[in-house]
Write an enzyme that holds these catalytic residues in place. Structure first.
Site, PDB file in Angstrom:
ATOM      1  N   TYR A  95       0.830  -1.207   0.000  1.00  0.00           N
ATOM      2  CA  TYR A  95       0.000   0.000   0.000  1.00  0.00           C
ATOM      3  C   TYR A  95       0.861   1.252   0.000  1.00  0.00           C
ATOM      4  CZ  TYR A  95      -4.324   2.576   1.151  1.00  0.00           C
ATOM      5  OH  TYR A  95      -5.430   3.399   1.128  1.00  0.00           O
ATOM      6  N   GLN A 186      -0.605  -5.326   0.737  1.00  0.00           N
ATOM      7  CA  GLN A 186      -1.512  -5.086  -0.393  1.00  0.00           C
ATOM      8  C   GLN A 186      -1.135  -5.990  -1.562  1.00  0.00           C
ATOM      9  OE1 GLN A 186      -3.043  -1.117  -2.447  1.00  0.00           O
ATOM     10  NE2 GLN A 186      -0.950  -1.582  -3.105  1.00  0.00           N
ATOM     11  N   HIS A 303       4.361  -6.799  10.853  1.00  0.00           N
ATOM     12  CA  HIS A 303       4.202  -6.335   9.471  1.00  0.00           C
ATOM     13  C   HIS A 303       5.510  -5.692   9.044  1.00  0.00           C
ATOM     14  CE1 HIS A 303       1.119  -5.957   6.379  1.00  0.00           C
ATOM     15  NE2 HIS A 303       1.656  -4.797   6.052  1.00  0.00           N
TER      16      HIS A 303
END
Length: 321
Positions: A95, A186, A303
């Site tokens: 993203y 993403q 993440h």
């Protein structure tokens, strides 16, 4: 370290009901049919002056289904190639990112593969977004057109991802029976979408996929872009009167629903400390995968970059492609 989500034993069995509407397949069949009518108009320009001498690097532009020019890097091992001789990897980015740099594709070319990395429209690269949206949204891209799947931002993004497959299949040197789709966050969600909506990928390598199990993701995430959906309700619908309409739209783009259609052999990476793409939302997709699958669990990671997982993916490709 305790998990940020459910206990691992529950995660491994977590398989919530799919949320796809009855017309899910018809929606995407119609969208793909319209996309297929549009020529790619691909432009492929060799980069002449680059310090990487073991690969050929091409600056690529092709049209999205709505005419948006999609920019990418395409690389091959140096030298002449027989028709249909090269497997190919298509990479989708995270993203707000972009196609990156050619050297980020070097390991795939070193394995004897072609590789393509594309921009996601309107985000951090050279690719604009020429789609039109009927109403405003929260800064970012998650809420553009969120009241109607026909106008939702990710509809054109998913079609761009499929058109990236069209591009690599148009290359004479590519073996269209050996396509890999890959991405993190993403990009992981886009890899699931590409493999779920198109039968051409033979391997899928999603890393902590974003865009999966939307309702739970919005409820329990603690960082990252899902907050845009919460903020949309705060600004436009504080009583959540349009909540079902919003989640109906998102259901057409949910990685969990995409996974149930994937026949490609899949290797997924899930990190158990991830507060952006919570582990349960990744397991929701993983446990619905219809084809052969493997998972790598990284218990103490969130993440973040997983450089050691690169070798796991390379070995997976070596074994099955």
């Amino acid at each position: 370290m305790p998990n940020v989500d459910m206990p691992l034993s529950q995660l491994q069995d977590y398989k919530p009901e799919l949320t796809n509407e009855a017309d899910f397949d018809l929606f995407w069949d119609n969208a793909k049919a319209l996309s297929n009518q549009k020529p790619l108009h691909a432009q492929v320009n060799l980069v002449q002056d680059h310090p990487l001498k073991s690969i050929s690097i091409y600056d690529v532009v092709f049209d999205g289904a709505d005419g948006t020019p999609i920019h990418g890097w395409y690389v091959t091992p140096k030298g002449e190639h027989q028709p249909g001789s090269l497997p190919v990897l298509v990479k989708y980015h995270g993203y707000s990112g972009n196609r990156g740099y050619p050297n980020e594709l070097l390991q795939w070319a070193s394995m004897g593969m072609a590789a393509l990395a594309i921009d996601v429209r309107g985000q951090g690269g050279l690719t604009p977004d020429r789609a039109e949206y009927p109403q405003g949204g929260i800064p970012g891209w998650m809420t553009l057109g969120i009241l109607d799947p026909a106008s939702y931002y990710y509809k054109q993004v998913y079609l761009d991802c499929i058109r990236a497959l069209d591009f690599v299949c148009s290359r004479e040197e590519v073996d269209a029976s050996r396509i890999v789709v890959y991405g993190g966050s993403q990009g992981g969600g886009l890899a699931l979408a590409a493999a779920g909506l198109d039968s051409r990928p033979k391997l899928a390598l999603p890393v902590f996929p974003f865009l999966s199990h939307f309702r739970r993701s919005v409820e329990i995430h603690a960082s990252g872009p899902y907050v845009e959906i919460k903020n949309w309700f705060r600004r436009y619908d504080p009583e959540h009167r349009q909540e079902e309409q919003v989640y109906r739209t998102l259901s057409y783009f949910d990685g969990m629903n995409m996974a149930s259609r994937i026949k490609a052999r899949t290797l997924m990476a899930i990190t158990l400390q991830d507060i952006t793409c919570p582990p349960s939302t990744c397991f929701a997709a993983y446990n619905h995968l219809a084809g052969p699958k493997e998972v790598r669990l990284y218990h103490d990671y969130g993440h973040e970059g997983l450089p050691f997982h690169e070798e796991a993916m390379m070995r997976f490709i070596e074994a099955y492609l």
